[in-house]
Write an enzyme that holds these catalytic residues in place. Structure first.
Site, PDB file in Angstrom:
ATOM      1  N   ASP A 121      73.102  37.439  69.711  1.00 28.57           N
ATOM      2  CA  ASP A 121      73.377  36.434  68.683  1.00 28.57           C
ATOM      3  C   ASP A 121      74.384  35.415  69.202  1.00 28.57           C
ATOM      4  OD1 ASP A 121      73.167  35.170  66.248  1.00 28.57           O
ATOM      5  OD2 ASP A 121      74.653  36.452  65.258  1.00 28.57           O
ATOM      6  N   PHE A 151      76.459  31.524  68.760  1.00 29.50           N
ATOM      7  CA  PHE A 151      77.518  31.032  67.851  1.00 29.50           C
ATOM      8  C   PHE A 151      77.557  29.511  68.069  1.00 29.50           C
ATOM      9  CE2 PHE A 151      82.467  31.188  67.397  1.00 29.50           C
ATOM     10  CZ  PHE A 151      82.434  31.225  66.020  1.00 29.50           C
ATOM     11  N   HIS A 198      80.209  25.666  61.955  1.00 32.06           N
ATOM     12  CA  HIS A 198      80.445  27.075  61.624  1.00 32.06           C
ATOM     13  C   HIS A 198      81.616  27.629  62.451  1.00 32.06           C
ATOM     14  CE1 HIS A 198      79.655  31.256  60.578  1.00 32.06           C
ATOM     15  NE2 HIS A 198      79.521  31.570  61.852  1.00 32.06           N
ATOM     16  N   ARG A 233      91.602  32.466  62.336  1.00 29.83           N
ATOM     17  CA  ARG A 233      92.643  32.302  63.358  1.00 29.83           C
ATOM     18  C   ARG A 233      93.600  31.156  63.087  1.00 29.83           C
ATOM     19  NH1 ARG A 233      88.019  34.109  65.494  1.00 29.83           N
ATOM     20  NH2 ARG A 233      87.056  32.067  65.553  1.00 29.83           N
ATOM     21  N   GLU A 240      73.961  35.179  56.737  1.00 30.29           N
ATOM     22  CA  GLU A 240      74.157  34.094  57.696  1.00 30.29           C
ATOM     23  C   GLU A 240      72.820  33.418  57.926  1.00 30.29           C
ATOM     24  OE1 GLU A 240      78.026  34.874  60.509  1.00 30.29           O
ATOM     25  OE2 GLU A 240      76.140  35.709  61.215  1.00 30.29           O
ATOM     26  N   GLU A 248      70.352  31.687  59.907  1.00 27.68           N
ATOM     27  CA  GLU A 248      70.113  31.484  61.338  1.00 27.68           C
ATOM     28  C   GLU A 248      68.619  31.331  61.593  1.00 27.68           C
ATOM     29  OE1 GLU A 248      72.114  33.785  64.257  1.00 27.68           O
ATOM     30  OE2 GLU A 248      73.616  34.578  62.875  1.00 27.68           O
ATOM     31  N   ASP A 259      71.385  37.092  59.515  1.00 29.48           N
ATOM     32  CA  ASP A 259      72.305  38.023  60.177  1.00 29.48           C
ATOM     33  C   ASP A 259      73.328  38.474  59.129  1.00 29.48           C
ATOM     34  OD1 ASP A 259      73.833  39.438  61.993  1.00 29.48           O
ATOM     35  OD2 ASP A 259      74.895  37.661  62.722  1.00 29.48           O
ATOM     36  N   ARG A 279      82.054  40.779  55.910  1.00 31.07           N
ATOM     37  CA  ARG A 279      83.193  40.011  56.426  1.00 31.07           C
ATOM     38  C   ARG A 279      84.478  40.813  56.483  1.00 31.07           C
ATOM     39  NH1 ARG A 279      80.544  36.318  59.156  1.00 31.07           N
ATOM     40  NH2 ARG A 279      79.229  34.989  57.846  1.00 31.07           N
ATOM     41  N   GLN A 301      84.085  43.045  59.550  1.00 29.36           N
ATOM     42  CA  GLN A 301      84.109  42.184  60.737  1.00 29.36           C
ATOM     43  C   GLN A 301      85.523  41.714  61.081  1.00 29.36           C
ATOM     44  OE1 GLN A 301      81.696  38.652  60.234  1.00 29.36           O
ATOM     45  NE2 GLN A 301      82.391  37.720  62.139  1.00 29.36           N
ATOM     46  N   LYS A 304      78.052  43.801  61.520  1.00 26.89           N
ATOM     47  CA  LYS A 304      76.794  43.063  61.694  1.00 26.89           C
ATOM     48  C   LYS A 304      75.594  43.978  61.913  1.00 26.89           C
ATOM     49  CE  LYS A 304      78.650  38.818  62.470  1.00 26.89           C
ATOM     50  NZ  LYS A 304      78.255  37.592  61.776  1.00 26.89           N
ATOM     51  N   THR A 350      69.508  43.144  60.011  1.00 33.29           N
ATOM     52  CA  THR A 350      69.230  41.744  60.342  1.00 33.29           C
ATOM     53  C   THR A 350      67.780  41.509  59.936  1.00 33.29           C
ATOM     54  OG1 THR A 350      70.697  41.926  62.255  1.00 33.29           O
ATOM     55  CG2 THR A 350      69.197  40.039  62.222  1.00 33.29           C
ATOM     56  N   THR A 367      74.951  31.040  63.075  1.00 36.70           N
ATOM     57  CA  THR A 367      74.891  30.484  61.727  1.00 36.70           C
ATOM     58  C   THR A 367      74.768  28.969  61.797  1.00 36.70           C
ATOM     59  OG1 THR A 367      76.315  32.275  61.051  1.00 36.70           O
ATOM     60  CG2 THR A 367      76.097  30.433  59.517  1.00 36.70           C
ATOM     61  N   GLU A 410      81.894  30.564  54.368  1.00 39.01           N
ATOM     62  CA  GLU A 410      82.266  29.150  54.392  1.00 39.01           C
ATOM     63  C   GLU A 410      82.118  28.502  53.009  1.00 39.01           C
ATOM     64  OE1 GLU A 410      79.517  28.786  57.996  1.00 39.01           O
ATOM     65  OE2 GLU A 410      80.746  26.977  58.174  1.00 39.01           O
TER      66      GLU A 410
HETATM   67  O1  LIG Z   1      84.597  33.132  64.380  1.00 39.79           O
HETATM   68  C1  LIG Z   1      84.385  34.351  64.356  1.00 39.79           C
HETATM   69  O2  LIG Z   1      85.273  35.160  64.563  1.00 39.79           O
HETATM   70  C2  LIG Z   1      83.012  34.884  64.136  1.00 39.79           C
HETATM   71  C3  LIG Z   1      82.163  34.376  63.255  1.00 39.79           C
HETATM   72  C4  LIG Z   1      80.818  34.953  63.123  1.00 39.79           C
HETATM   73  O3  LIG Z   1      80.476  35.602  62.133  1.00 39.79           O
HETATM   74  C5  LIG Z   1      79.970  34.773  64.323  1.00 39.79           C
HETATM   75  C6  LIG Z   1      78.554  35.147  64.357  1.00 39.79           C
HETATM   76  O4  LIG Z   1      77.962  36.118  63.871  1.00 39.79           O
HETATM   77  C7  LIG Z   1      77.773  34.178  65.144  1.00 39.79           C
HETATM   78  C8  LIG Z   1      77.141  33.137  64.279  1.00 39.79           C
HETATM   79  O5  LIG Z   1      76.371  33.510  63.420  1.00 39.79           O
HETATM   80  O6  LIG Z   1      77.379  31.949  64.509  1.00 39.79           O
HETATM   81 CA   LIG Z   2      75.497  35.549  63.339  1.00 40.15          CA
HETATM   82 MG   LIG Z   3      73.122  41.462  61.671  1.00 38.16          MG
END
Ligand SMILES: O=C(O)/C=C/C(=O)CC(=O)CC(=O)O
Ligand SMILES: [Ca+2]
Ligand SMILES: [Mg+2]
Length: 419
Positions: free
Chosen positions: A130, A132, A137, A146, A203, A205, A237, A241, A244, A257, A261, A354, A368
């Site tokens: 997967d 990013f 996103h 962060r 998510e 995707e 996906d 949260r 995660q 995750k 899926t 995403t 989001e």
């Molecule tokens: O920024 C992060 O820590 C992670 C975010 C996500 O959930 C990333 C992911 O599954 C990838 C995506 O779908 O873009």
């Molecule tokens: Ca994802």
């Molecule tokens: Mg998944």
């Protein structure tokens, strides 16, 4: 004059003769799975077409690739065979070709109403990665997880970031998703909590389905990567949260995750999507030479997510986005994946990441859309921060041509309570 089928296909159908997506189906609950293509409200059984000897081109005549319970063998044959199959089927289904149109016996054997079939996963997925690749996103998640100072790491602009996903829990559209349990992020100085996820999310995707793949140790050139991608599907996906956010440092997503899926059943080929190709966004800084493409392509595919809240009849649109919002292209993703010599195999799956657009109405997940639960979405008189048991999430996607659509159908799943 646009290509037309002898089968009636309405202007809003996702499956006109211009599309012909491939899937795996069972005509009856007890019959063995087999390949098919969608045409209007029907599925054309490719095993029946194959047995009748109608795949008579150089790549497919004598092949048993359409007598298999998944598409992997066909995917391994590569683009020349895919193009031949598409040309054969477009001809067979066209309004002025008699071979199938005027053969009631063959029509009876090969055309099954879509409402009667059961769709299965179209491929046996060895590995699932997967990415990013939506900058919007990445920025939004970065701000939430962060802080705004280092929302996007500098590496993000140099390479398509990804993690290795779990293929065993990939399911076809319509399969229920059981709310995962796990350790949730502690607040303040308290210990982590354990229990059903309190922040279950979707998510939005898409995913690329890998064709022939490459030998171990032999990377795929970015300018040839297109020949390794058979087509695209919609992908949800599902993400917990709270799990995660607590587990992902320092190795990335794991149990937040891997519980499920969902894929849409029809693979829309890159050949069918070619009329909807568009320029990918300008990349700054310029990628390193191994990621620099002569032609950098995206596809204009409108995407929509609806939620049907538990106990309600009607669903509500919660976001609208587009595949063309992605910063890194699928060909760059594939080339990057193999640059260290890693081999991809037929049926491997590359999730796009995403797909969020720039506007808040185009964000691709509830994290989001509700800014990590700080605000609520209103849906038909009820509200949601994250998904509740009984909620159903339905993705749809299509490209709009002149008088026809090339669509993906839907990708849906309903949340069941934790056991
Ligand atoms: O920024 C992060 O820590 C992670 C975010 C996500 O959930 C990333 C992911 O599954 C990838 C995506 O779908 O873009
Ligand atoms: Ca994802
Ligand atoms: Mg998944």
């Amino acid at each position: 004059m646009a290509l037309k089928s002898f089968i009636e296909v309405g202007p809003d159908s996702h499956f006109p003769i211009q599309n012909l997506p491939f899937g795996i189906f069972k005509p009856e609950p007890t019959s063995p799975p087999r390949p098919g293509v969608a045409i209007g409200d029907y599925v054309l059984d490719l095993s029946a077409i194959s047995v009748s000897g109608l795949f008579d081109g150089p790549f497919l005549s004598g092949s048993d690739c359409f007598l298999q319970p998944n598409l992997n063998k066909f995917l391994a044959l590569g683009r020349p065979a895919w193009k031949e199959a598409r040309a054969t089927l477009q001809n067979l289904l066209s309004a002025d070709e008699a071979k199938l149109r005027d053969n009631p016996n063959l029509r009876e054997k090969s055309l099954v109403p879509m409402s009667k079939v059961e769709m299965l996963l179209p491929i046996a997925i060895g590995d699932y990665t997967d990415f990013f690749s939506s900058m919007h996103h990445a920025r939004n998640c970065g701000i939430m997880f962060r802080g705004p100072e280092n929302a996007i790491n500098p590496n993000w602009f140099q390479l398509p970031i990804a993690y290795h996903g779990r293929s065993s829990s990939i399911v076809v559209s319509g399969t229920d998703i059981i709310r995962p349990r796990g350790q949730g992020h502690p607040s303040g100085n308290s210990p982590p909590y354990f229990g059903p996820s309190r922040k279950l999310d979707f998510e939005l995707e898409m995913a690329a389905v890998v064709g022939p793949g490459n030998e171990l140790g032999k990377p795929v050139d970015v300018n040839e990567a297109g020949d390794h991608i058979f087509g695209l599907v919609l992908m949800n996906d599902w993400s917990a949260r709270d799990i995660q956010a607590w587990e992902y440092v320092p190795l990335g997503p794991f149990l937040g995750k891997s519980f499920g899926t969902t894929l849409s059943p029809w693979i829309v080929t890159l050949d069918a999507l070619e009329p909807f190709a568009c320029d990918a966004p300008k990349q700054d800084p310029q990628p390193l030479p191994y990621l620099a493409e002569k032609i950098s392509k995206n596809y204009d595919i409108s995407l929509e997510v609806q939620i049907k809240p538990a106990g309600q009849e009607d669903s509500c649109v919660v976001t609208r986005s587009n595949f063309n919002h992605l910063y890194w292209t699928v060909t760059q993703q594939l080339a990057h994946h193999t640059i260290n010599g890693c081999n991809l195999r037929p049926g491997d799956l590359l999730g796009s990441g995403t797909i969020s657009g720039p506007e808040p109405e185009s964000y691709g997940c509830l994290l989001e859309l509700t800014w990590n639960g700080q605000k609520s979405l209103s849906l038909n008189g009820t509200t949601r921060k994250f998904l509740e048991d009984g909620d159903e999430v339905v993705f749809s996607g299509c490209s709009k041509g002149d008088g026809y659509k090339v669509g993906f159908g839907t990708c849906s799943g309903k949340i069941l309570p934790s056991p």
